[in-house]
Design an enzyme around this catalytic site. Structure first.
Site, PDB file in Angstrom:
ATOM      1  N   GLU A   1      26.382  -3.546 -15.383  1.00 56.09           N
ATOM      2  CA  GLU A   1      27.017  -4.610 -16.156  1.00 56.09           C
ATOM      3  C   GLU A   1      26.022  -5.679 -16.597  1.00 56.09           C
ATOM      4  O   GLU A   1      26.159  -6.244 -17.685  1.00 56.09           O
ATOM      5  CB  GLU A   1      28.152  -5.237 -15.344  1.00 56.09           C
ATOM      6  CG  GLU A   1      29.401  -4.369 -15.232  1.00 56.09           C
ATOM      7  CD  GLU A   1      29.263  -3.232 -14.239  1.00 56.09           C
ATOM      8  OE1 GLU A   1      30.080  -2.299 -14.275  1.00 56.09           O
ATOM      9  OE2 GLU A   1      28.308  -3.289 -13.410  1.00 56.09           O
TER      10      GLU A   1
ATOM     11  N   HIS B   1      40.449  -2.769  -8.848  1.00 55.76           N
ATOM     12  CA  HIS B   1      40.899  -2.372 -10.179  1.00 55.76           C
ATOM     13  C   HIS B   1      42.179  -3.104 -10.560  1.00 55.76           C
ATOM     14  O   HIS B   1      43.022  -2.564 -11.269  1.00 55.76           O
ATOM     15  CB  HIS B   1      41.123  -0.853 -10.240  1.00 55.76           C
ATOM     16  CG  HIS B   1      39.892  -0.047  -9.995  1.00 55.76           C
ATOM     17  ND1 HIS B   1      39.452   0.245  -8.731  1.00 55.76           N
ATOM     18  CD2 HIS B   1      38.997   0.503 -10.853  1.00 55.76           C
ATOM     19  CE1 HIS B   1      38.340   0.954  -8.804  1.00 55.76           C
ATOM     20  NE2 HIS B   1      38.045   1.124 -10.083  1.00 55.76           N
TER      21      HIS B   1
END
Length: 351
Positions: free
Chosen positions: A86, A156
């Site tokens: 990321e 998540h």
């Protein structure tokens, strides 16, 4: 892998297209949220040759299929996979946008945006300011799925929007329906400021409506009154707008009129629309999935108290997630559902 495999569905499951026309005479298609996002990116790349899309697995369509078909249409030099990094995604995006080009960077889950946090808040957000407006990285959009999905557990399911709303120089957006998702995403991609665009993953297939097929933009920084009412104001964003609508239906059965405001853009947020509604109803409930402490509801609550204190008839209420990590087996108890919001509505009118 079991979690991911449930998300990777065939594009044939996208909502079937049917030509229709809305009240303004625009041709529309029936879309769900992920097909609306896909359509927005297609239009953005067709109208801007410098626009590129990149992130983990976007080349084959992405975990949620949001980029399906785009690599085939625009080529591997404009739609491509990145390493699982990321920081690298964010750094590349900032550098590309700083050259006056358009970067659409996908962070596969909002839960994993934190390794890129320094790049986003210390580089992207400050680029224009620290150069005295000589340079900027407008044209930079970070797309990322967020929120509860029924089985996502700790890593998540999170809604980290409040972290970014504390950062001057960013625009933070979260849509609640397909038509807004498309229009807001096009506005974000074309914005002169970097944007963090949160997409409620529970709505990718569940939210379905008629969406204009052409190129249009929904203004950033402008909320939408999705339901007019006179007794209580509810402010929400993302999927909580739809949950609030169910609570408002429950309240209507008892003769309580609820006004719902979809904030849409969290930074900057539409203070005027919220203040005017609170002045009218005298009562405010704010709901979001993220934990209560330090959640964005606190900022809205403080601002309303400062500006509308004499108009308030009851204490402002926050209906949010709990101050715990996001649970798996107890998700249904953690997420603020319509029953919790309905209880807050009754508490407000009976104060």
């Amino acid at each position: 892998m079991a979690l991911v495999s449930r998300f990777v569905r065939s594009s044939r499951q996208a909502v079937a297209v049917s030509k229709r026309f809305n009240s303004t005479g625009l041709e529309t298609k029936r879309m769900n949220l992920f097909t609306a996002v896909n359509d927005a990116m297609r239009i953005a790349m067709e109208t801007d040759d410098s626009a590129i899309l990149f992130g983990e697995d976007v080349g084959f369509g992405g975990v949620f299929r949001c980029s399906v078909g785009l690599q085939e249409k625009f080529g591997k030099h404009r739609v491509f996979n990145t390493p699982l990094c990321e920081q690298g995604i964010a750094g590349f995006a900032i550098g590309y946008a700083s050259m006056g080009k358009t970067a659409i960077a996908e962070i596969q889950f909002a839960d994993y945006i934190f390794p890129a946090f320094d790049q986003i808040v210390n580089e992207a957000a400050k680029f224009r300011f620290r150069s005295g407006n000589e340079f900027n990285c407008g044209g930079l959009t970070f797309r990322t799925p967020c929120g509860a999905v029924g089985h996502g557990a700790l890593y998540h399911s999170q809604s980290p929007e409040a972290y970014f709303c504390h950062t001057p120089g960013l625009v933070v957006v979260m849509p609640s329906c397909p038509s807004d998702a498309k229009g807001l995403l096009l506005s974000s991609i074309r914005s002169p400021d970097p944007v963090v665009f949160f997409e409620p993953k529970a709505l990718y297939r569940a939210a379905v409506e008629e969406v204009p097929v052409g190129d249009y933009m929904v203004p950033l920084g402008k909320a939408k009154v999705t339901r007019e009412g006179t007794d209580v104001t509810i402010v929400a964003w993302g999927n909580q707008v739809n949950v609030a609508a169910k609570a408002a239906d429950m309240a209507a059965e008892q003769g309580i009129s609820v006004e719902i405001i979809d904030l849409r853009t969290l930074l900057p947020w539409d203070t005027e629309t919220v203040f005017n509604s609170v002045i009218k109803t005298g009562k405010l409930i704010i709901t979001h999935e993220a934990p209560k402490t330090g959640g964005y509801a606190a900022e809205i609550s403080a601002a309303v108290t400062e500006e509308c204190f004499l108009n308030l008839e009851t204490p402002i209420q926050r209906v949010t997630g709990y101050d715990t990590p996001f649970p798996l087996v107890h998700e249904k108890y953690y997420v603020p559902d319509q029953t919790k919001i309905f209880e807050a509505i009754k508490k407000a009118v009976n104060f």
